[in-house]
Scaffold this motif. Structure first.
Motif, PDB file in Angstrom:
ATOM      1  N   UNK A  36       1.015  -1.339   0.101  1.00  0.00           N
ATOM      2  CA  UNK A  36      -0.198   0.187   0.073  1.00  0.00           C
ATOM      3  C   UNK A  36       1.107   1.044  -0.507  1.00  0.00           C
ATOM      4  N   UNK A  43      -3.279   5.145  -2.296  1.00  0.00           N
ATOM      5  CA  UNK A  43      -4.943   4.964  -2.129  1.00  0.00           C
ATOM      6  C   UNK A  43      -5.060   3.664  -2.452  1.00  0.00           C
ATOM      7  N   UNK A  65      -6.546   9.537   6.333  1.00  0.00           N
ATOM      8  CA  UNK A  65      -6.737  10.696   6.880  1.00  0.00           C
ATOM      9  C   UNK A  65      -8.427  11.212   7.046  1.00  0.00           C
ATOM     10  N   UNK A 115       0.702   8.496   1.401  1.00  0.00           N
ATOM     11  CA  UNK A 115      -0.111   8.195   0.913  1.00  0.00           C
ATOM     12  C   UNK A 115      -0.487   7.009   0.800  1.00  0.00           C
ATOM     13  N   UNK A 116      -1.124   6.367   2.992  1.00  0.00           N
ATOM     14  CA  UNK A 116      -1.511   4.999   2.054  1.00  0.00           C
ATOM     15  C   UNK A 116      -2.752   4.661   2.012  1.00  0.00           C
ATOM     16  N   UNK A 117      -3.007   3.698   1.625  1.00  0.00           N
ATOM     17  CA  UNK A 117      -4.088   3.131   1.845  1.00  0.00           C
ATOM     18  C   UNK A 117      -6.082   3.730   0.689  1.00  0.00           C
ATOM     19  N   UNK A 118      -6.776   3.467   0.704  1.00  0.00           N
ATOM     20  CA  UNK A 118      -7.842   4.123   0.098  1.00  0.00           C
ATOM     21  C   UNK A 118      -8.460   5.419   1.227  1.00  0.00           C
ATOM     22  N   UNK A 119      -7.996   5.304   2.135  1.00  0.00           N
ATOM     23  CA  UNK A 119      -8.300   6.421   2.705  1.00  0.00           C
ATOM     24  C   UNK A 119      -7.816   7.501   3.179  1.00  0.00           C
ATOM     25  N   UNK A 120      -6.680   6.869   2.257  1.00  0.00           N
ATOM     26  CA  UNK A 120      -5.999   8.808   2.889  1.00  0.00           C
ATOM     27  C   UNK A 120      -6.685   9.603   1.333  1.00  0.00           C
ATOM     28  N   UNK A 121      -7.516   9.846   1.864  1.00  0.00           N
ATOM     29  CA  UNK A 121      -7.520  11.340   0.718  1.00  0.00           C
ATOM     30  C   UNK A 121      -6.791  12.186   0.418  1.00  0.00           C
ATOM     31  N   UNK A 122      -6.803  12.717   1.638  1.00  0.00           N
ATOM     32  CA  UNK A 122      -5.477  14.166   1.482  1.00  0.00           C
ATOM     33  C   UNK A 122      -4.335  13.847   1.274  1.00  0.00           C
ATOM     34  N   UNK A 123      -3.658  15.088   1.167  1.00  0.00           N
ATOM     35  CA  UNK A 123      -2.846  14.522   0.972  1.00  0.00           C
ATOM     36  C   UNK A 123      -1.295  14.463   1.515  1.00  0.00           C
ATOM     37  N   UNK A 124      -1.348  13.152   2.370  1.00  0.00           N
ATOM     38  CA  UNK A 124       0.093  13.422   3.349  1.00  0.00           C
ATOM     39  C   UNK A 124       1.000  12.335   3.230  1.00  0.00           C
TER      40      UNK A 124
END
Lengths: 154, 296
Positions: A20, A25, A61, B123-132
């Motif tokens: 991941x 994403x 996030x 940014x990791x995973x589908x729930x990381x929608x913000x630039x992070x």
């Protein structure tokens, strides 16, 4: 057997986290949940589900809740599909993966909108297509690695 | 599964979800649990991976990639001499500034503590929608939500979520990121916010008559209390006349190399100033008031 299972799942989650990181994403852990559902061991399904949710929420996030819908609807699609097809049927795999891609797009769009976050449309579409393409490949590979446990479960 | 059972299942699931979502919005218990477990577990996996990668990279850079070192050394030596000259000139200016501050009885500026951190993931995973990005410091190291994050070039973002020893940083490029800034030379106050991935930063609320030109640096003004005063943030890239509103349409480019940063600094507020924004100097107060009057 139990230790082997624990080692297998530990390795799976470590590799999924690293994967991941390389594929932003995209949810790779959902493949683990599908495999757990194929094996039809309720206890295993529950703890794999809880681990997936905690890891995704921790990495994400957004406010807690999106993973609940994401994995809940994945399970729903899986069980509906299983009522129609056999779990090793190629149509079943394609149906679940196509649904997952569409679900990824719809859910993330809705949840980001609910939390006032604007997500680039193109990026979300690409991630959804990525989810749709990567999941079946990983699913088949991991299914073989697990030694065809699901075959006997069916 | 009959349609009736499906409907019942979906209804129950919806109620459970709404209950959990509402409860979490009020108490933050589930977010805290996810930070303490999911974020920490991810950090535990990424830290050794990052260490192995950086060690291998280090071996390559230290022992194998020695080509052009001499030429680079010569160039760095010249640059060092230039910087030394600049430092000695700035030291003079600083002394003068301190004398003037004393003369005008300005309050002493508080120094924020700096803690170094490494970027261990993006940014990791589908729930990381913000630039992070994910860093290897957490609550145990003082990385509380809201803590400013900078690089040696300028502002990078702020801590969004924190576990015990890992945290997630929301980057400057997010539309939800906002910081009070002031232009370095002409002291024009504004609010800077992210424009989204790949898009320029937006500089808002600059009156149409304000003197601001492309190329000017924007630094934090410190009035919002979130960042210390004077940290470089961005360079103005375009200034366009207002389109249907009283403010200029200004864009800027971040100074920090957001996509390539590997190390960052966490800025921690001095303990006795928690929750207190830095007070602007009398001169800045006059300038801000003048700008506001001008806008009217």
């Amino acid at each position: 057997m139990r230790i082997r299972n624990i080692i297998w799942w530990t390795a799976f989650f470590i590799l999924a986290i690293l994967g991941q990181m390389l594929l932003p994403g995209i949810d790779l852990m959902v493949v683990g949940l599908i495999i757990a559902m194929q094996e039809r061991n309720p206890l295993q399904i529950i703890w794999v589900l809880i681990l997936c949710m905690l890891l995704q929420e921790g990495q994400g996030t957004m406010d807690f809740g999106a993973s609940f819908c994401w994995y809940g609807l994945t399970m729903f699609i899986y069980y509906i599909g299983r009522a129609i097809f056999e779990t090793e049927n190629i149509f079943f795999i394609l149906l679940v993966c196509a649904s997952l891609g569409a679900l990824h797009f719809g859910l993330m769009y809705i949840f980001s909108g609910l939390q006032g976050v604007s997500v680039p449309f193109k990026r979300l579409a690409l991630e959804s297509v990525g989810e749709m393409l990567i999941v079946p490949i990983l699913w088949l590979a991991l299914h073989r690695l697990r030694g065809g446990v699901a075959r006997h479960a069916d | 599964m009959t349609p009736k059972r499906i409907f019942l299942f979906l209804t129950v699931a919806l109620f459970i979800f709404l209950g959990l979502y509402t409860w979490n919005r009020k108490t933050d218990h589930l977010d805290s649990a996810a930070n303490a477990t999911g974020l920490e577990a991810t950090g535990l996996v990424l830290k050794p991976y990052h260490w192995i990668v950086s060690e291998i990279k280090g071996i390559w850079e230290n022992y194998l990639d020695l080509v052009d070192i001499r030429a680079e050394n010569d160039a760095l030596r010249v640059e060092l001499h230039e910087k030394q000259e600049l430092v000695s000139r700035l030291a003079e200016d600083r002394e003068e500034l301190l004398r003037l501050r004393k003369l005008f009885q300005f309050s002493e500026r508080l120094e924020w503590n700096k803690v170094g951190a490494q970027v261990i993931g993006r940014r990791m995973g589908p729930l990381a929608v913000l630039e992070s990005v994910m860093i290897d410091k957490g609550v145990a190291n003082g990385a509380l939500p809201g803590t400013p994050v900078v690089t040696y070039r300028g502002v990078a973002g702020k801590v969004l979520r924190a576990g015990a020893r890992s945290s997630t940083v929301m980057l400057l490029t997010n539309p939800g990121f906002k910081v009070a800034v002031v232009s370095q030379r002409r002291r024009v106050p504004a609010v800077l916010s992210g424009g989204g991935p790949g898009a320029p930063l937006e500089v808002k609320y600059i009156p149409a008559h304000a003197e601001l030109l492309p190329g000017e640096m924007l630094v934090t003004s410190g009035v919002d209390g979130g960042f210390p005063k004077g940290v470089p943030v961005a360079i103005v890239t375009s200034v366009n006349p207002p389109a249907g509103n009283p403010f200029l349409a200004v864009t800027a480019a971040p100074l920090a190399e957001i996509d390539r940063m590997e190390e960052v600094l966490l800025l921690q507020r001095p303990p006795h100033s928690v929750g207190r924004p830095e007070k602007p100097s009398p001169l800045e107060e006059v300038e801000t008031a003048a700008n506001m009057l001008g806008a009217e």
